[in-house]
Design an enzyme around this catalytic site. Structure first.
Site, short mmCIF file in Angstrom:
data_model
loop_
_atom_site.label_atom_id
_atom_site.label_comp_id
_atom_site.label_asym_id
_atom_site.label_seq_id
_atom_site.Cartn_x
_atom_site.Cartn_y
_atom_site.Cartn_z
N HIS A 10 37.21 41.37 26.17
CA HIS A 10 37.64 41.58 24.78
C HIS A 10 37.51 40.27 24.02
O HIS A 10 37.72 39.21 24.60
CB HIS A 10 39.10 42.07 24.73
N GLU A 65 39.22 50.69 26.47
CA GLU A 65 38.25 51.76 26.68
C GLU A 65 38.29 52.35 28.09
O GLU A 65 37.88 53.48 28.30
CB GLU A 65 36.84 51.24 26.39
N1 ACO Z 1 31.12 42.51 31.94
C1 ACO Z 1 30.44 41.44 32.37
N2 ACO Z 1 30.40 40.28 31.71
C2 ACO Z 1 31.06 40.21 30.55
C3 ACO Z 1 31.80 41.28 30.05
C4 ACO Z 1 31.81 42.47 30.80
N3 ACO Z 1 32.47 43.55 30.38
N4 ACO Z 1 32.36 40.93 28.88
C5 ACO Z 1 31.99 39.67 28.63
N5 ACO Z 1 31.19 39.25 29.65
C6 ACO Z 1 30.58 37.94 29.78
C7 ACO Z 1 29.37 37.87 28.90
O1 ACO Z 1 28.22 38.27 29.59
C8 ACO Z 1 29.36 36.43 28.56
O2 ACO Z 1 28.92 35.74 29.66
P1 ACO Z 1 27.59 34.90 29.56
O3 ACO Z 1 27.83 33.92 28.44
O4 ACO Z 1 27.47 34.30 30.90
O5 ACO Z 1 26.52 35.93 29.22
C9 ACO Z 1 30.80 36.07 28.37
O6 ACO Z 1 31.49 36.94 29.28
C10 ACO Z 1 31.22 36.27 26.93
O7 ACO Z 1 32.50 36.74 26.90
P2 ACO Z 1 33.29 36.94 25.55
O8 ACO Z 1 33.00 35.82 24.61
O9 ACO Z 1 34.69 37.24 25.92
O10 ACO Z 1 32.63 38.26 25.00
P3 ACO Z 1 32.50 38.72 23.50
O11 ACO Z 1 33.71 38.37 22.72
O12 ACO Z 1 31.20 38.30 22.95
O13 ACO Z 1 32.42 40.29 23.72
C11 ACO Z 1 33.04 42.43 24.35
C12 ACO Z 1 33.56 41.08 23.85
C13 ACO Z 1 31.93 42.89 23.42
C14 ACO Z 1 34.16 43.45 24.30
C15 ACO Z 1 32.52 42.25 25.79
O14 ACO Z 1 33.57 41.85 26.62
C16 ACO Z 1 31.83 43.49 26.32
O15 ACO Z 1 30.64 43.67 26.07
N6 ACO Z 1 32.57 44.38 27.07
C17 ACO Z 1 31.99 45.58 27.57
C18 ACO Z 1 31.93 46.65 26.47
C19 ACO Z 1 33.30 47.18 26.13
O16 ACO Z 1 34.14 47.40 27.00
N7 ACO Z 1 33.51 47.39 24.82
C20 ACO Z 1 34.76 47.86 24.28
C21 ACO Z 1 35.59 46.73 23.77
S1 ACO Z 1 37.20 47.25 23.25
C22 ACO Z 1 37.00 47.78 21.66
O17 ACO Z 1 36.21 47.28 20.90
C23 ACO Z 1 37.78 48.92 21.19
#
Ligand code: ACO
Length: 373
Positions: A250, A309
């Protein structure tokens, strides 16, 4: 660069509506904790809470608001047209619901607002029935909103526990600070475009898998995992191939999303009456534990925890929503927040118009355009 950072840490609004404390894992909605709201409140109560002070004509008691929301469901239903089913059943449900919402007139009054809040529930049920080849059912104005949404979907009155579970879901997702869809709604509202336009912006932003589109893929992952024993192997493979695990991570929360526990609680209450597949629940819990362990090992620099989610997927599946409709159900809850934020933006805010820094070529460096004769 700020856009590469996704505006992380930028404050773009002052709001009385909700506070998301990502370090403590706490969500407060207009002075009430999520725990209190999720366990005891109906969707109508939350609409009244969010709308307070933003509409002069807001009914002062819950019964009157319930009646007004029932009437708004009927008004939304009356805008359906005879051939809608044949055209809209072919679209992804979120696009079909968005198309139907686009028919609702713009405005800034309470009736417009309630119609917009009522409509995603009515249209989601209609679209999902059309996909099954059956007719949409008209709302029953006398029922609570969540109960009527389930009735319009399934054609039968849900049990009290099922109605309560959907209420818990809708109120749990009603508002959440300046998330992507709410920000989009506020930007549009700030132009004076009207509430329907703001809601359309919100639902469009919600559609993406990084925001509201994740719960369907959560179930796809559980199906692919198949058994608890396979969870670690499957999830490790997914992370190794660069996939994000849906239902985890998140932008704001660095600890567990409190909404995940609110929804898990609703699921447990629903299981007490046998409405949840116990094997599915066990598989989900095993997959959650495996995912958290893998994310800690593979992404140690980033605190990635269960988000809203993950248990949304389980809860909506148990309530009989098809997974392709999950984002629409999310919209049915979050629309209350979009409308309240849009009104707040119009009351207090200016036009939202940030600046960009030009990093393209200077005119003397640009050369010929690709379209030069
Ligand atoms: N699985 C694996 N790796 C992840 C995940 C995940 N679910 N979430 C973040 N990361 C990794 C990214 O790959 C990134 O790593 P990297 O730089 O090595 O590529 C790093 O963690 C970035 O993390 P954050 O800065 O915390 O992520 P950001 O704020 O950009 O994204 C998000 C948040 C979009 C929710 C992300 O965690 C994600 O894609 N989750 C999966 C999709 C999801 O569950 N969406 C629903 C969110 S809840 C809502 O909006 C209602």
């Amino acid at each position: 660069m700020i856009e590469e950072n996704g505006l992380e840490g930028v404050v773009a609004a002052h709001t009385v509506l909700s506070e998301v404390d990502g370090a403590e894992g706490r969500l407060v909605i207009r002075g009430h904790t999520l725990d209190e709201i999720a366990q005891h409140w109906r969707f109508e109560d939350v609409v009244a809470l969010l709308f307070k002070g933003f509409f002069d004509t807001l009914p002062g008691n819950a019964a009157a608001l319930r009646t007004a929301l029932g009437r708004a469901r009927r008004e939304a239903f009356e805008r359906l047209q005879p051939n809608d089913d044949s055209v809209l059943r072919r679209l992804p449900p979120i696009e079909a619901v968005r198309a139907l919402l686009a028919r609702l007139p713009d405005g800034d009054d309470l009736q417009t607002a309630l119609r917009l809040v009522a409509a995603p529930a009515v249209y989601t049920a209609a679209v999902m029935r059309w996909r099954l080849g059956v007719q949409a059912l008209a709302p029953d104005e006398t029922l609570p909103h969540a109960v009527d949404m389930l009735r319009m979907l399934h054609g039968r009155t849900p049990t009290a526990a099922q109605g309560a579970a959907l209420d818990t879901y809708l109120v749990t997702v009603c508002d959440h600070g300046l998330n992507a869809s709410t920000f989009a709604a506020r930007v549009v509202a700030s132009t004076g475009a009207g509430l329907a336009s703001a809601v359309l912006a919100g639902i469009s932003a919600l559609k993406g898998p990084l925001h509201g589109g994740a719960p369907g893929p959560v179930l796809d992952a559980l199906d692919a995992i198949g058994t608890a024993a396979n969870a670690r192997h499957w999830l490790e493979g997914a992370v190794a191939s660069g996939q994000r695990l849906m239902g985890f991570g998140h932008r704001i929360y660095r600890v567990r999303d409190p909404r995940a526990d609110a929804l898990k609680g609703a699921l447990q209450r629903l299981s007490a009456e046998g409405s949840v597949n116990a094997a599915r629940f066990e598989l989900a819990e095993a997959a959650e534990q495996a995912a958290l362990a893998i994310l800690r090992e593979k992404k140690p620099d980033r605190a990635l925890e269960t988000n809203v989610e993950f248990y949304t997927a389980l809860l909506l599946e148990a309530l009989g929503f098809g997974r392709e409709s999950f984002t629409c159900v999310f919209a049915a809850g979050r629309v209350s927040g979009w409308v309240a934020h849009a009104r707040e933006q119009v009351h207090k805010g200016r036009l939202i118009r940030p600046q960009s820094v030009y990093v393209g070529p200077a005119p003397e460096e640009a050369g010929e355009t690709a379209l030069a004769h």
